[in-house]
Structure formats: C-alpha cells, structure tokens
Design an enzyme around this catalytic site. Structure first.
Site, PDB file in Angstrom:
ATOM      1  CB  CYS A   1     -11.332   3.700 -31.405  1.00  0.00           C
ATOM      2  SG  CYS A   1     -12.294   4.546 -32.587  1.00  0.00           S
TER       3      CYS A   1
ATOM      4  N   GLY B   1       0.759  -1.244   0.000  1.00  0.00           N
ATOM      5  CA  GLY B   1       0.000   0.000   0.000  1.00  0.00           C
ATOM      6  C   GLY B   1       0.787   1.289   0.000  1.00  0.00           C
TER       7      GLY B   1
ATOM      8  CE1 TYR C   1      -1.031  -3.430  -9.048  1.00  0.00           C
ATOM      9  CE2 TYR C   1      -0.081  -1.422  -8.164  1.00  0.00           C
ATOM     10  CZ  TYR C   1      -0.511  -2.718  -7.991  1.00  0.00           C
ATOM     11  OH  TYR C   1      -0.412  -3.309  -6.752  1.00  0.00           O
TER      12      TYR C   1
ATOM     13  N   PRO D   1       4.640  -5.192  -0.545  1.00  0.00           N
ATOM     14  CG  PRO D   1       6.869  -4.501  -0.545  1.00  0.00           C
ATOM     15  CD  PRO D   1       5.912  -5.447   0.128  1.00  0.00           C
TER      16      PRO D   1
ATOM     17  NE  ARG E   1       0.494   2.350  -6.077  1.00  0.00           N
ATOM     18  CZ  ARG E   1      -0.563   2.337  -6.896  1.00  0.00           C
ATOM     19  NH1 ARG E   1      -0.473   2.903  -8.080  1.00  0.00           N
ATOM     20  NH2 ARG E   1      -1.702   1.790  -6.526  1.00  0.00           N
TER      21      ARG E   1
ATOM     22  NE  ARG F   1      -2.085   2.959 -11.646  1.00  0.00           N
ATOM     23  CZ  ARG F   1      -1.976   4.124 -11.049  1.00  0.00           C
ATOM     24  NH1 ARG F   1      -1.342   5.109 -11.665  1.00  0.00           N
ATOM     25  NH2 ARG F   1      -2.491   4.333  -9.862  1.00  0.00           N
TER      26      ARG F   1
HETATM   27  N1  LLP Z   1      -1.320  -7.230  -1.250  1.00  0.00           N
HETATM   28  C1  LLP Z   1      -2.586  -7.347  -1.663  1.00  0.00           C
HETATM   29  C2  LLP Z   1      -3.428  -8.380  -1.086  1.00  0.00           C
HETATM   30  C3  LLP Z   1      -3.094  -6.491  -2.637  1.00  0.00           C
HETATM   31  O1  LLP Z   1      -4.348  -6.611  -3.031  1.00  0.00           O
HETATM   32  C4  LLP Z   1      -2.250  -5.502  -3.210  1.00  0.00           C
HETATM   33  C5  LLP Z   1      -2.732  -4.614  -4.235  1.00  0.00           C
HETATM   34  C6  LLP Z   1      -0.926  -5.430  -2.758  1.00  0.00           C
HETATM   35  C7  LLP Z   1      -0.496  -6.304  -1.770  1.00  0.00           C
HETATM   36  C8  LLP Z   1       0.052  -4.433  -3.307  1.00  0.00           C
HETATM   37  O2  LLP Z   1      -0.322  -3.132  -3.078  1.00  0.00           O
HETATM   38  P1  LLP Z   1       0.685  -1.940  -3.470  1.00  0.00           P
HETATM   39  O3  LLP Z   1       1.912  -2.034  -2.592  1.00  0.00           O
HETATM   40  O4  LLP Z   1       1.030  -2.115  -4.892  1.00  0.00           O
HETATM   41  O5  LLP Z   1      -0.092  -0.724  -3.207  1.00  0.00           O
HETATM   42  N2  LLP Z   1      -4.405  -1.372 -10.102  1.00  0.00           N
HETATM   43  C9  LLP Z   1      -4.366  -0.397  -9.045  1.00  0.00           C
HETATM   44  C10 LLP Z   1      -3.784  -0.942  -7.796  1.00  0.00           C
HETATM   45  C11 LLP Z   1      -4.528  -2.150  -7.311  1.00  0.00           C
HETATM   46  C12 LLP Z   1      -3.895  -2.739  -6.105  1.00  0.00           C
HETATM   47  C13 LLP Z   1      -4.444  -4.072  -5.865  1.00  0.00           C
HETATM   48  N3  LLP Z   1      -3.894  -4.713  -4.729  1.00  0.00           N
HETATM   49  C14 LLP Z   1      -3.567   0.832  -9.526  1.00  0.00           C
HETATM   50  O6  LLP Z   1      -3.122   0.825 -10.658  1.00  0.00           O
HETATM   51  O7  LLP Z   1      -3.417   1.802  -8.798  1.00  0.00           O
END
Ligand code: LLP
Length: 456
Positions: free
Chosen positions: A377, A263, A406, A306, A308, A345
């Site tokens: 398109c 997150g 992503y 993590p 992103r 995105r």
């Molecule tokens: N763990 C779980 C269970 C998750 O569902 C996610 C992300 C993560 C870890 C990793 O989260 P991060 O560190 O990447 O924030 N497509 C969206 C983001 C969707 C995230 C889904 N789950 C975007 O492009 O912003």
C-alpha cells in the site's frame, strides 16, 4: 520474429558479477526458463511465489574467484571475508566457510548465524558503529575479532581487557576520504560518514591505544562504498592504508592485517559494466604490494569483504503476475505478488534490475511497456518503472535477476506480508534454505495486554 534479450549475452563463468543471470541459467526445450538445472515453473508449482532462488554453482564460483585471485596476486597471506549483511543465513555462512572464506558480521544476530553455520570464530570479524555492550561481550567471549569503529568501542574494550587481564587484539576502521561514484546512501569512505575514525584523528588514536595496557592494534579496516565500478578508488585505498601502517609504527604499533572492505559492483542491467573479481583483486593487491615494497614494509595479511559480488548474481526472485491496470496514454501497471517488502532496493535507492517472463524468457515479440508494481500500500512500491515484455497475462511468472544481495537481508513485513521462501538449486535439485513465513508467524510477537482481553 524479433528477439530482444539480455539472456543472449555470453556468460562470464569466471566472474559471476559480470553477468545479469546466474551462470547455470538455461532455456529448456519447452522454451521455459531454468536455473541450476531446475525448471522455474516446476519450482513454483511446488513452492509457490514470491520465491527467492539461489544458484549454488554461481555462489561457489564467486567465492573461488576471490580465493584464487588473492592466491594469484597476494600469495600466502590473504583472507576473503564474506560481508554477511548482503544475505545472512545459516546456509550462506556454511557455504562461504566451506569455500574457505571468513565472514563479517555487524550484530549479534549475524554473529550467531555465522557460528551456527560453522564459520570458525577466528575467521569472523565484528563491525558496527554502535555495538551494544552485550554484542561486544558476546564477541570477546567467542574470540571474535572486533573492528573498533569509534572511541566508545575503544573505551569498552579497554575496560574488558583490563577485567580479563590479558591482551586483546583489535582492528580499527577509518574513513580514508575517498569519493566514489555510487548512491550516497551506500558511500562510506568519504570524510562525512558515520563509520570509522577520521583519518586526521588517527595519531591521537594510536597514542590512546599505546596508553592502554592490553589492547593490541593488529589491523586496519576501511570500506569506501558499494556497487562501485571504478578501480581507481581501491588502488588509492591500498596506498593510503600502507601510509597509515607507517604512521602507526611511530607509535609502536605493528599492524599486520589490512582489510580493504568490499564494494565491487555487479551487472544488474545491460548498461552496467563492472570489472571482474580478478581485476579488482589484482588492483588492490598490486597497490598494497607496491606501496609496501617502496617503504620496505613486510607484507601484511590482506583481507577484503565482498558481499554483493559474492551473492547477488546467484539470486533470482520469481513473482506471479496478478492485476493489470491500463491508464490510456499514460502507462499500464502490471502488479506482482511481492514488491518492496521482499526487495526494498528500488524504492530505497531507485535501483534497476533486469527481468523476463518465465514462459517467454527471450521476450519474443516484445511490444508492450509495463510498469511493474508491487502489492504494498505505497505508490512508490514499483519494481520496474518501465520494462518491455512480450504479451503476458494474470498468472504468468516473472523472474527478476540479481536479487541475491540486499533483498532477503533487507526484507520486511510491511503490510504484514510474510517473507518468501528461499531455495537453493543445484544440478536439478532444489532445497529449502529459508522457510516461507505465514501470516500466523507474524502474530507470534504480538501481545494483547490482559486488561484489553477482559474489556472485549
Ligand atoms: N564491508 C563493510 C564494512 C560494509 O559496510 C559493506 C557494505 C561491505 C563490506 C560489503 O559491501 P559490498 O561488497 O556488498 O558492496 N544495502 C545497500 C548496500 C549497503 C552496503 C553496506 N555495506 C544496497 O542494497 O545497495
């Protein structure tokens, strides 16, 4: 001459998520942009556009930042796990695993990719709110730990463990009821979420698991959302999770693994100010440590997931500028050779990015405002609603930063547009990590039934 540029900002080498650009970004003597010691223009001459590029040093720094911070604030009992949905490939699996990280997968495809990339089975966790029987069997057969998301998962795992006649370790995912400020589509920890067990159901769940013969409740998982800049929600999460461990104890479960999800946000634009990886890990670690001490609880193994913040800042996308359309008094559209199929995105979450011209990265004498449109398109296929750029023309290259996460993993073939190639850059060398698709590749799975062939 006026220079307006985010490229002038000091790079935080320890926490890549706090930069807009990869840590190796530089401007060559000819004034053009380079990353990983490679001239972007030369890469384009060889590999064409659109082009995804990943910088190895930035990637490794992000992985190390998680590893080191966990070692510092939660010594001896931790595992950072890369959320492969951010960017899943054999290369990424291999890289994170070479840095000692585990990997989170949510489908058989991501599991296979992880295994092919050499991630040890015991460091993979398998998520999903609607796993298929085949996926569950695949995970069990490969000794991959399953994160139970709902009763449907539980029922099937109980059945499998009975058939196997031996213990099966599981983790459970729950929704902690934490609200955080991010786009509603990427917010997952509030009560109204499709993921995980509701916190109010946990006692029933603990009793159910106690009633099974072979399921062993090993760990807890929660993930509260993505692209989060606040630290408070993760502090709260640590405390809540420790409370849940205590609640589970009453049912005879000794939970010794806490997975706090991912997150942590990244800096896409100058107004973004995410905390560093170190601060994030410190917050969550101290919260768990304090709550455990207060309750005389042995420290569980601490995991985080993590995605992103590992891969986004390492990635850039290069497009070639094509058509211009000026609507007097309204706007000038500048169209590029990619768009929503390689980066969905902006159209999905109204996400903002930063970009520059490859041959004028400092944007010297910028005076024009453009709307950067993709080639699909779809009117909403716009990468930048308004961006200030120096004079540019058809054929010039534009570099969009922060696209490592992503983008390729959410890409599509909308309008039958082939996916770009992906390169890895490191110390002046570029290597392909994903080949460019061709329009012919896209025909591979089309089938014209025989009777139609006859009729033609
Ligand atoms: N763990 C779980 C269970 C998750 O569902 C996610 C992300 C993560 C870890 C990793 O989260 P991060 O560190 O990447 O924030 N497509 C969206 C983001 C969707 C995230 C889904 N789950 C975007 O492009 O912003």
């Amino acid at each position: 001459m006026e220079e307006k540029s985010f490229l002038k900002q000091k790079i935080d080498k320890e926490s890549p998520n706090r930069n807009i650009v990869p840590v190796t970004t530089s401007i060559e003597v000819d004034g053009k942009l380079s990353v990983g010691g490679c001239s972007i223009e030369e890469l384009v001459n060889k590999y064409d556009t659109p082009l995804y590029i990943l910088d190895e040093i930035t990637l490794r720094k992000s992985c190390k930042a998680y590893k080191n911070a966990l070692e510092k604030y939660y010594p001896g009992k931790s595992l950072p796990i890369y959320a492969s949905k951010a960017n899943s490939s054999i290369f990424m699996s291999n890289l994170v695993s070479s840095e000692g990280l585990g990997l989170d997968a949510v489908s058989e495809g991501e599991l296979l990719t992880a295994l092919k990339g050499g991630v040890p089975n015991e460091k993979i966790v398998f998520h999903g709110n609607n796993k298929s029987d085949k996926e569950i069997e695949f995970a069990v057969r490969n000794n991959i730990k399953i994160i139970v998301d709902n009763d449907y998962d539980l029922k099937r795992l109980e059945k499998i463990s009975n058939l196997l006649n031996h213990d099966l370790e599981i983790m459970i995912r729950f929704t902690p009821g934490i609200e955080c400020h991010t786009h509603e589509y990427i917010r997952t920890g509030s009560f109204d979420s499709k993921f995980g067990f509701g916190i109010e159901y946990l006692n029933t769940l603990f009793a159910k698991i106690s009633g099974t013969k072979y399921l062993k409740l090993k760990g807890l998982h929660a993930h509260i959302g993505s692209q989060i800049f606040e630290l408070e929600p993760h502090k709260d999460l640590g405390e809540i999770m420790v409370k849940v461990i205590l609640a589970a104890k009453k049912f005879g479960h000794n939970i010794d693994e806490l997975n706090v999800g991912g997150g942590l946000g990244i800096k896409y634009t100058e107004s973004d100010d995410p905390p560093s990886i170190d601060e994030w890990v410190k917050t969550i670690s101290s919260s768990v440590v304090e709550a455990c001490k207060k309750n005389n609880l042995e420290f569980p193994t601490l995991m985080c997931e993590p995605g992103r913040s590992i891969v986004s800042t390492a990635g850039i996308t290069i497009y070639k500028i094509g058509a211009f359309k000026e609507i007097p008094g309204i706007r000038t559209y500048l169209s590029v050779d990619g768009g929503m199929s390689d980066n969905p995105r902006p159209i999905t979450y109204q996400s903002n990015y930063s970009a520059c011209l490859v041959n004028n990265p400092f944007n010297i004498d910028s005076k024009n405002k453009y709307t950067v449109a993709g080639k699909h398109c779809e009117s909403g296929d716009v990468l930048f609603k308004e961006i200030e750029l120096a004079d540019c023309k058809t054929g010039d290259l534009i570099c969009v930063f922060g696209t490592g996460a992503y983008n390729i993993s959410m890409s599509s073939n909308y309008n039958r547009i082939p996916r770009p190639a992906a390169l890895l850059v490191h110390e002046g060398e570029a290597e392909i990590i994903q080949k460019r698709e061709s329009p012919f590749d896209l025909l591979k799975y089309d089938v014209l039934p025989d009777r139609f062939i006859k009729r033609n």
